[in-house]
Enzyme design. Structure first.
Site, short mmCIF file in Angstrom:
data_model
loop_
_atom_site.label_atom_id
_atom_site.label_comp_id
_atom_site.label_asym_id
_atom_site.label_seq_id
_atom_site.Cartn_x
_atom_site.Cartn_y
_atom_site.Cartn_z
N GLY A 95 0.84 -1.21 0.00
CA GLY A 95 0.00 0.00 0.00
C GLY A 95 0.87 1.25 0.00
CB SER A 96 4.11 2.01 1.64
OG SER A 96 3.65 1.67 2.92
CG ASP A 120 -6.73 1.13 6.84
OD1 ASP A 120 -5.91 0.25 6.54
OD2 ASP A 120 -6.48 2.11 7.56
CB SER A 136 -2.56 -1.94 1.83
OG SER A 136 -1.80 -2.90 2.57
CG HIS A 146 -4.98 -3.78 4.85
ND1 HIS A 146 -3.68 -3.50 4.56
CD2 HIS A 146 -5.37 -2.85 5.75
CE1 HIS A 146 -3.29 -2.42 5.24
NE2 HIS A 146 -4.30 -2.01 5.96
CG ASN A 206 11.11 -3.55 -9.90
OD1 ASN A 206 9.89 -3.72 -9.87
ND2 ASN A 206 11.94 -4.54 -10.13
#
Ligand SMILES: Cc1ncc(COP(=O)(O)O)c(C=O)c1O
Length: 438
Positions: free
Chosen positions: A86-87, A193, A214, A219, A290
């Site tokens: 998710g980041s 979330d 994410s 999750h 990447n």
């Protein structure tokens, strides 16, 4: 024996192994841990992953395509770009909006309105792209960006809003989208979330220009590590894919044996400043990374998607039971609230200890943790109080009074599908025992 027979045998063994080693554990009050979240999986998840290992595609391939298609149809979007967290999805989304290939792209020093109560890697990509976060306070109860503060936050440099649907609870999208349209702002929705939550009958993540997901085990579905960027804008999708894939301009899948590439034009591109027709696979039009996941992760994603609706139902059911059971403690605890237009696929159950309560948050958390009930704080709290974020270039709109209160007094507990009625009943009982001791 042909390979297919051996594959069948291996998959049958995987089913057998799952039943023996990963079966359901009976609940024992005070002995069974009640996690705030966790992976929920069955034999199909393990079999699909093993299948992907046997295929040995490794990098994104057929399972990646299938997972993207499943996400597209679930969310009703035209473009899904899988990433490895998710980041990473947040980084790709913000970086894509900074690309020179996007009309009116974000530039260093541009301001992005975002809530102060947040997850660190929702803010980090703004800093990494030399943008200036403008922090606004959150609402208590929903813990979302307070849309009534947006007018106060806007300036001539404001170019975007980056919001998160906190713990699954949709933001006030009517107000936010009206504001964004009025000021011609980009909108990114962090849906890490909130997969499956809806606002006004529309999936969150599809209101803005880009949404981010994410698939970390906590999750709504998991691929171990993983995430995705979603959009209905083909141009943004192409740039997001480029940012994910080293900044490469070419967007063919490279699965063809045709030496001229999938598009048949691999050696036909003339690029300014490059002599000859440079192989398009090695033309870089963006500053990239990447951030791709593997096909093995995507295989798990495919199997998890089959269970997503059931997972969401279980989250709603657990949340409802907890909410009904905790209502009698409202004298001490502020319970969550949500919009009439929201249909919430809850990630967790947030609680704020009232300021007048005769105990500290820490005392309640320790009581719960000692009863094997996992607790978590609302991510970074007021992010500006975190050591790594104190000195970032930023602006604050108004005061962050609620954000500070959240940092001092809020926390959340689990509603994930691995919990059943008996787990939730035990949690409510444990709260009751704490208050009876006061
Ligand atoms: C709101 C929010 N955004 C972003 C992330 C980052 O996702 P990941 O852990 O997959 O990097 C999280 C993680 O839990 C999150 O809760």
């Amino acid at each position: 024996m042909v390979p297919d027979d051996v594959r069948k045998e291996i998959l049958a063994k995987v089913r057998e192994f799952h039943a023996l080693a990963h079966g359901d554990c009976p609940f024992e009050a005070g002995k069974t841990r009640i996690p705030y979240a966790g992976r929920v999986y069955d034999e199909r998840d393990m079999q699909e992953m093993v299948n992907a290992v046997l295929d040995f595609w490794l990098t994104l391939g057929p399972y990646g395509d299938a997972f993207e298609e499943k996400l597209k149809s679930f969310l009703g979007v035209s473009e899904v770009i899988l990433v490895n967290s998710g980041s990473s999805a947040n980084l790709v989304a913000v970086s894509a909006l900074c690309s020179k290939e996007i009309e009116n792209h974000l530039r260093p020093g541009d301001e992005v309105i975002t809530p102060a109560v947040t997850f660190p890697t929702t803010v980090a990509p703004l800093v990494q792209n030399n943008l200036v976060p403008v922090f606004v306070d959150c609402e208590l109860g929903t813990y979302n960006l307070d849309a009534s503060l947006l007018d106060e936050a806007v300036s001539e440099r404001t170019r975007a809003v980056f919001l998160a649907h906190t713990l699954g609870n949709p933001c006030d999208m009517d107000a936010i989208m009206d504001f964004a349209r009025k000021h011609e702002l980009f909108v990114i929705e962090d849906v890490c979330d909130a997969l499956g939550s809806r606002y006004d009958n529309t999936a969150v993540g599809t209101f803005g220009d880009l949404g981010t997901l994410s698939f970390y085990p906590a999750h709504h579905i998991t691929t171990g590590e993983g995430g995705a960027v979603v959009t209905n804008d083909e141009r943004l999708a192409r740039v997001a894919r480029s940012v994910r894939d080293w900044g490469r301009e070419c967007y063919c899948t490279h699965r063809t044996r045709n030496p001229h590439g999938e598009c048949g034009r691999r050696f036909e591109f003339e690029i300014r400043g490059m002599s000859g027709n440079y192989d398009h696979r090695y033309v870089y039009s963006n500053i990239g990374y990447n951030l791709k996941p593997t096909d093995i992760q995507a295989a798990l994603g495919c199997a998890q998607m089959e269970k997503l609706l059931k997972f969401i139902e279980a989250r709603k059911r657990n949340f409802g039971q907890l909410h009904a059971g905790l209502e009698e403690f409202e004298e001490f605890l502020m319970l969550p609230t949500w919009s009439e237009k929201a249909e919430v696929a809850w990630f967790a159950y947030p609680i704020t200890v009232r300021e007048a309560a005769p105990f500290l948050r820490k005392e309640l958390l320790l009581w719960l943790e000692e009863g094997l009930i996992q607790t978590r704080l609302l991510f970074a709290g007021n992010i500006l109080r975190q050591p790594g974020y104190r000195d970032i270039p930023h602006r604050v709109a108004g005061r962050l009074t609620n954000s500070d209160l959240v940092m001092r007094n809020s926390f959340f507990i689990g509603v994930y599908p691995g919990l059943r009625e008996e787990h939730i009943a035990y949690v409510i009982d444990r709260f009751g025992k704490f208050f009876r001791r006061l």
